[in-house]
Motif scaffolding. Structure first.
Motif, mmCIF file in Angstrom:
data_model
loop_
_atom_site.group_PDB
_atom_site.id
_atom_site.type_symbol
_atom_site.label_atom_id
_atom_site.label_comp_id
_atom_site.label_asym_id
_atom_site.label_seq_id
_atom_site.Cartn_x
_atom_site.Cartn_y
_atom_site.Cartn_z
ATOM 1 N N ILE A 112 0.866 -1.180 0.000
ATOM 2 C CA ILE A 112 0.000 0.000 0.000
ATOM 3 C C ILE A 112 0.902 1.228 0.000
ATOM 4 O O ILE A 112 1.826 1.332 0.809
ATOM 5 N N ASP A 113 0.643 2.154 -0.907
ATOM 6 C CA ASP A 113 1.401 3.408 -0.971
ATOM 7 C C ASP A 113 0.414 4.560 -0.746
ATOM 8 O O ASP A 113 -0.215 5.036 -1.699
ATOM 9 N N PRO A 114 0.262 5.007 0.494
ATOM 10 C CA PRO A 114 -0.721 6.071 0.763
ATOM 11 C C PRO A 114 -0.423 7.355 0.007
ATOM 12 O O PRO A 114 -1.354 8.053 -0.415
ATOM 13 N N ALA A 115 0.859 7.664 -0.169
ATOM 14 C CA ALA A 115 1.195 8.907 -0.854
ATOM 15 C C ALA A 115 0.770 8.857 -2.320
ATOM 16 O O ALA A 115 0.258 9.842 -2.874
ATOM 17 N N LEU A 139 -8.081 5.274 3.759
ATOM 18 C CA LEU A 139 -8.268 5.211 2.305
ATOM 19 C C LEU A 139 -9.453 4.302 1.993
ATOM 20 O O LEU A 139 -9.856 3.466 2.805
ATOM 21 N N ALA A 140 -9.991 4.458 0.790
ATOM 22 C CA ALA A 140 -11.140 3.666 0.362
ATOM 23 C C ALA A 140 -10.961 3.254 -1.091
ATOM 24 O O ALA A 140 -10.172 3.849 -1.845
ATOM 25 N N PRO A 220 -9.280 8.924 -0.771
ATOM 26 C CA PRO A 220 -9.474 9.135 0.668
ATOM 27 C C PRO A 220 -10.847 8.660 1.123
ATOM 28 O O PRO A 220 -11.837 8.796 0.401
ATOM 29 N N ASN A 221 -10.867 8.103 2.314
ATOM 30 C CA ASN A 221 -12.152 7.783 2.922
ATOM 31 C C ASN A 221 -12.802 9.106 3.363
ATOM 32 O O ASN A 221 -12.105 10.069 3.715
ATOM 33 N N GLU A 222 -14.115 9.151 3.369
ATOM 34 C CA GLU A 222 -14.804 10.392 3.726
ATOM 35 C C GLU A 222 -16.219 10.081 4.180
ATOM 36 O O GLU A 222 -16.745 8.989 3.927
ATOM 37 N N LYS A 223 -16.834 11.027 4.831
ATOM 38 C CA LYS A 223 -18.203 10.854 5.285
ATOM 39 C C LYS A 223 -19.177 11.169 4.147
ATOM 40 O O LYS A 223 -18.960 12.123 3.384
#
Length: 811
Positions: A112-115, A139-140, A220-223
């Motif tokens: 996994i590479d978040p950047a 993340l999603a 990105p995960n988000e509401k």
């Protein structure tokens, strides 16, 4: 008064005897048979979620390492099929006698590479596994189906889509993938490297190679907040164009069209928000016990009342609550909530049609009409949106489209499947006529012309396949239907032949039915040899019938679509035969044996009875038993044999016994004949096969007809029942090789050989041994043989002096 009491006592006695006899029949059936029978090790059936597409594979591997895949390909020859989550619905995961690669254990999260917002996974990983890996990084997943049970490899192979606004097919989120080709080579493909394989493998249904790894972009995960609006279906397209498409804050969106008239729509969106969460869970719990949702789906499918309640009560109540979730939670649904309690005779399926956004209302009108005409039991139609595909060869969205995802219930019997075929082809054509397409992961019911029209770049895909898979190793039922070499003219003839297709389970289920043909022949042979009918093993015959019944139930239950009509017929004839044989065994072992002992020799009546049984056993080889003329033989027992003569006791006993037996059978036959005509559609009397005929064949049997041909391939109409076993070996001797019979890849046959000796055929494997109850010197074996090897097997059997072909079981 006394006389009335006497009759009541007689009635009670009669009823008591009847109850006792029924209990004895039940006990006899329960103690007979073979409930301990187990599947042969060679039975390796791969099926999908519908249970409608069982495929016998030759070998199965479940790799956990890349070298296990490459080695298996290099060390094997012949077809290869690939399976993931097994959620396709038309045999796209398997091919007969193939090396089947089950990818579900090849499921590691590699990096996994978040950047860079990307993840590298093995193809057997499920979306749920990926969600769990991404969650600590906030993340999603960018694009996936609504449910998280699917594997990545399967999702890429069918180029899935979901409810994501501003997106479309999953290819839009794929950065690269790793593949293993037919020769075992490992390659990396992306839009910049081996681009032809990248654009071909995604949405290529395993036709080019095995996808083993993939790099996916993530977000990105988000509401997100749920919003909805009920409206007339005719207003939805304009509503979507004005309010949904331009709104960049909409993350998920779909519209539900409500059956049965599809005049109402519910537009449901999940929109970015900063509001407080109403549920803090980032992911739904795994392994939940879903009871309410499946129960509701069953009720909706069960009646129009259920559908009305959903529209006017259940959904308004459900959507009345405020919901603010994490994006990841809304993407973590489990298919278990969509799976009603398993029924043997019905299954829930999907179909999907893609229509240009401007033609939404046109398609709804056609869809409404076709569903009504074909009495389709639709549970829901979910409408999603997709932007154009960026370049896959088998793109289903060559322009901006609405996807109509149809969730419906159907029967598992052949007539129900043919009904689905009819309305599927009608809606396929409607979508194509409007400039759209249909989706390929479902039951393969489209015509060849529809496939070519919906997927115009298929020739490019097939050219690429010929380049990287020149031996056509990667196969499944989808590509068996459409890969070049599958003559469109023959496919059209198959589709137009109403009784071409039959369920493969029937080659098994006909085995005990045919035993009630072979056993009367045993009896006829027994009597023709001058043996005492009192010595015939009636009870052993019953045990043999129920043994075969138990065994074919084991061979089919849970592996093939349920066939309750055929099983009911087997139980009915089994019970009636049990009653008949028990009464005959009791009579022959007492009064029959006594009269035989007194006479000491056969009478003319014995000889005529033997002739009657020979005539009966001959007729039922080609016709239903109830078509036999029982009463003329009753007349003959009195007219063709002298009333007086030697051995008078035996003569009279035989006359009376035979008269009672055949008179009762005549009455029962008339009832069963009427019931059969009422319950069953008339058969055209043929089994159909696609076969390859030599350029200069020997004479084909005159009773077999050619109804279509293309080069050396023919569609043959072969007589059913006994004629099938006569003509199929004759066709094999003429050099004919069969590609399919009744649309199936396997067929059962039985052979007779010396007892206590190993028997072997050129192909296939043994299902079980079975007795000839009156011939301990012989044995019967039932085998299952690949249809493509049936011709060669029968030709080899012709040369074997120790084995005799008894029957080929014709579905």
């Amino acid at each position: 008064m006394a006389k009335g009491k006497k009759w009541r006592r007689v009635l009670r006695l009669g009823l008591g005897l009847l109850v006792a006899f029924c209990l004895l029949v039940t006990w006899t059936i329960q103690r007979s048979g073979d409930p301990a029978y187990r599947l042969p090790a060679a039975e390796r059936t791969v099926n999908d979620v519908t249970r409608l597409n069982p495929v016998q594979v030759g070998r199965e591997i479940r790799p956990t390492r890349l070298d296990a895949i490459t080695t298996a390909l290099r060390d094997s020859r012949g077809p290869v099929s690939i399976g993931g989550g097994r959620f396709s619905q038309g045999g796209q995961i398997a091919y007969p006698e193939s090396l089947h690669v089950d990818m579900r254990r090849y499921n590691r999260i590699l990096s996994i590479d978040p950047a860079a917002r990307e993840i590298r996974v093995q193809a057997g990983a499920t979306w749920r596994q990926i969600e769990e890996a991404l969650e600590p990084h906030n993340l999603a997943i960018r694009i996936m189906q609504t449910y998280s049970n699917f594997t990545v490899g399967g999702s890429l192979s069918v180029n899935v889509h979901g409810r994501y606004m501003g997106e479309g097919a999953i290819v839009r989120s794929v950065r690269s993938l790793q593949m293993v080709l037919a020769d075992g080579r490992v390659i990396e493909a992306s839009p910049a490297r081996n681009a032809d394989l990248f654009w071909g493998a995604i949405g290529g249904y395993g036709g080019l190679g095995i996808i083993t790894e993939a790099t996916l972009s993530v977000v990105p995960n988000e509401k997100v907040e749920q919003q909805h609006q009920f409206m007339p279906a005719s207003d939805y397209a304009a509503f979507f164009s004005k309010h949904i498409r331009p709104d960049r804050n909409v993350v998920f969106h779909n519209a539900d069209l409500y059956p049965p008239d599809f005049s109402a729509a519910n537009a449901v969106s999940w929109v970015r928000t900063e509001k407080p969460l109403t549920d803090p869970q980032r992911l739904l719990p795994v392994n939940q016990a879903y009871r309410f949702q499946p129960w509701v789906i069953d009720r909706i499918a069960g009646s129009d009342t259920g559908k009305w309640l959903r529209l006017h009560a259940l959904d308004p109540l459900y959507y009345s609550r405020d919901r603010v979730f994490w994006r990841s939670r809304e993407a973590s649904y489990d298919l278990a909530e969509l799976a009603p309690a398993r029924h043997d005779d019905v299954v829930y399926g999907l179909r999907e049609f893609f229509v240009p956004v401007a033609r939404f209302n046109d398609f709804v009108e056609v869809m409404r009409t076709k569903f009504s005409q074909h009495h389709v039991n639709v549970v829901n139609v979910s409408v999603r949106h997709a932007f154009p595909d960026p370049g896959t060869l088998l793109a289903w969205s060559r322009q901006e489209v609405f996807a109509f995802v149809v969730y419906y219930r159907q029967g598992t019997d052949l007539d129900s499947r043919n009904q689905v075929r009819a309305w599927t082809q009608a809606l396929n054509q409607a979508a194509i006529n409007l400039g759209g397409a249909y989706y390929l992961p479902y039951q393969v019911f489209e015509t060849g012309a529809q496939f070519q029209a919906a997927y115009p770049r298929a020739p490019e895909f097939f050219a690429l396949k010929a380049k990287v898979d020149p031996q056509n190793r990667f196969r499944n039922r989808l590509w068996a239907a459409h890969y070049p070499g599958h003559a469109p003219a023959l496919e059209t003839a198959r589709q137009q032949t109403r009784q071409y297709y039959r369920g493969e389970e029937q080659t098994f289920l006909t085995i005990p039915e045919w035993y009630l043909v072979f056993n009367p022949k045993e009896l006829a042979d027994f009597l023709a040899a001058g043996k005492n009918p009192s010595d015939f093993p009636y009870m052993a015959s019953l045990d043999e019938y129920w043994t075969q019944y138990d065994r074919v139930r084991t061979l089919t239950a849970g592996r093939y679509p349920a066939n309750p009509q055929y099983l009911t017929m087997l139980r009915v004839i089994g019970i009636s035969t049990t009653v008949e044989y028990m009464l005959k065994a009791a009579y022959e072992s007492t009064l029959g044996r006594l009269s035989s002992w007194i006479s000491g020799t056969a009478t003319p009546e014995d000889q005529l009875i033997a002739q009657a049984h020979r005539a009966y056993s001959t007729l039922i080889y080609d016709k239903a038993w109830y078509e036999f003329g029982f009463l003329p033989w009753v007349k003959r027992i009195w007219t063709d044999t002298p009333f007086f003569g030697p051995h008078m006791i035996r003569k009279l006993e035989r006359k009376l016994f035979f008269t009672v037996e055949f008179t009762l059978k005549a009455g029962y036959a008339s009832v069963i004949g009427w019931a059969s005509q009422t319950a069953y559609a008339p058969s055209d009397g043929f089994i159909y096969s696609t076969a390859t005929v030599p350029a200069t064949p020997a004479d084909l049997p005159g009773s077999t007809k050619v109804i279509a041909q293309h080069q050396q391939k023919r569609i043959l109409a072969i007589p059913r029942w006994g004629g099938f076993t006569r003509d199929v070996p004759a066709l094999a001797r003429a050099g004919v090789d069969f590609e399919d019979i009744a649309g199936n890849s396997r067929i059962a046959l039985s052979v007779i050989g010396p007892a206590r000796q190993p028997l072997a055929l050129a192909a296939g494997h043994k299902l079980f041994d079975t007795r000839l109850v009156s011939r301990p010197d012989l044995q019967r074996q039932v085998w299952i043989v690949p249809v493509k090897e049936l011709g060669a097997t029968l030709r080899a059997l012709d040369q074997d002096r120790t084995l005799t072909l008894e029957h080929v079981y014709d579905y």
